[in-house]
Design a protein around this motif. Sequence first.
Motif, mmCIF file in Angstrom:
data_model
loop_
_atom_site.group_PDB
_atom_site.id
_atom_site.type_symbol
_atom_site.label_atom_id
_atom_site.label_comp_id
_atom_site.label_asym_id
_atom_site.label_seq_id
_atom_site.Cartn_x
_atom_site.Cartn_y
_atom_site.Cartn_z
ATOM 1 N N PRO A 230 0.841 -1.212 0.000
ATOM 2 C CA PRO A 230 0.000 0.000 0.000
ATOM 3 C C PRO A 230 0.865 1.248 0.000
ATOM 4 O O PRO A 230 1.952 1.275 0.581
ATOM 5 C CB PRO A 230 -0.815 -0.125 1.294
ATOM 6 N N ASP A 257 -4.067 -0.433 -2.602
ATOM 7 C CA ASP A 257 -4.705 0.845 -2.294
ATOM 8 C C ASP A 257 -6.193 0.793 -2.645
ATOM 9 O O ASP A 257 -7.055 1.212 -1.860
ATOM 10 C CB ASP A 257 -4.050 1.983 -3.076
ATOM 11 N N ARG A 260 -8.111 -1.457 -0.320
ATOM 12 C CA ARG A 260 -8.341 -0.792 0.965
ATOM 13 C C ARG A 260 -9.524 0.177 0.878
ATOM 14 O O ARG A 260 -10.381 0.207 1.763
ATOM 15 C CB ARG A 260 -7.084 -0.044 1.404
ATOM 16 N N TRP A 263 -12.661 -1.794 0.753
ATOM 17 C CA TRP A 263 -12.924 -2.379 2.075
ATOM 18 C C TRP A 263 -13.509 -1.330 3.012
ATOM 19 O O TRP A 263 -14.440 -1.620 3.762
ATOM 20 C CB TRP A 263 -11.632 -2.953 2.645
ATOM 21 N N ALA A 278 -8.108 2.582 7.958
ATOM 22 C CA ALA A 278 -7.127 2.246 6.934
ATOM 23 C C ALA A 278 -5.863 1.679 7.568
ATOM 24 O O ALA A 278 -5.262 0.728 7.053
ATOM 25 C CB ALA A 278 -6.797 3.478 6.096
ATOM 26 N N PHE A 281 -6.481 -1.858 8.509
ATOM 27 C CA PHE A 281 -6.466 -2.709 7.320
ATOM 28 C C PHE A 281 -5.030 -3.025 6.907
ATOM 29 O O PHE A 281 -4.694 -4.175 6.584
ATOM 30 C CB PHE A 281 -7.208 -2.015 6.172
ATOM 31 N N ASP A 282 -4.164 -2.006 6.908
ATOM 32 C CA ASP A 282 -2.767 -2.221 6.542
ATOM 33 C C ASP A 282 -2.084 -3.187 7.516
ATOM 34 O O ASP A 282 -1.270 -4.020 7.099
ATOM 35 C CB ASP A 282 -2.023 -0.882 6.525
#
Length: 305
Positions: A230, A257, A260, A263, A278, A281-282
């Motif tokens: 990402p 990216d 994400r 999502w 975010a 998520f990462d």
Amino acid sequence: HALAKFASVRSCSPRRFILLGQSLPREDRLPSALRRVLQKCLANSREEEFKKTLANEICRNWKDDDLADLTVKVDDTVFRCHQVILASRSEYFKTRLSRTVDFLEGNNRVHASLGLPFLEEHDLSTEAFEKMLEYMYTDNLEHMDPTQAEELFDVASRYLLFPLRRAVADLLLPNLEHVSPAELCHWLILSDIYGVTKIREYCLDIIAYNFEMFADIREFRALLLTLPPPSANDALRTTRPSQPGAAGHTDQGNILDDLREKWLEAEAAELDERDQSAALFDQRLEMLMLVAEREACDDDNAALH
């Protein structure tokens, strides 16, 4: 009197009608006519073995009904085509037919039995070439085996026939509803490589809305190791054009990216919580990548023993 004279002359003149294309029966419109030409050419091309048993002159007269002015050999099949169609649809063929001196001067190879200019194409199947011809002649694909889609995406790129990708995607998309998650990962990568936006968006949507299910799938975890990370970490961002999701496709972003973002939409994250979501998520991606690296290491060790 002058007006009366003009009116009488006008009434005696034949009536003229403007015939609109849409008023013609479907079978008389240009797409249908071109499909009939294509069908005739393909039928003649499939008779290659029979042609070899005929005298050259008889064979030549027999084939004049399709008015082909070019032959293209793919594997063991010689396709009868029309230069104006191929050159007008594909920059590749336009360049080959207009800039190859040997071709224009007639010094190139000529198909012995037909006396027509001859080209030979490599690294594609006859089925894929036939599908490409169908699209070039008719601007449409009626049917397609889903197993042909990957090769047709490649053909569309190689022959600079980029609209073909959309036609293939339209036929492929309904079949993706029935593929396994591992296959969907495969199509995500292919659609990113070939710039097929419709397929790419579909795959990303399915993965984003079913992220935890995909997180449990080994093929998805292995896929993460092949993608650029990402973009939050600029030091790790890659811009290699050959890398899926990299800057080589100006109309597409980094796959992770985009995943994400989808999502976040699927989770309905509030605007003021997007940064925090975010980041979570990462972190989840990083954990999955660590698992994938261990799995890959275990596979290497197992192979050594």
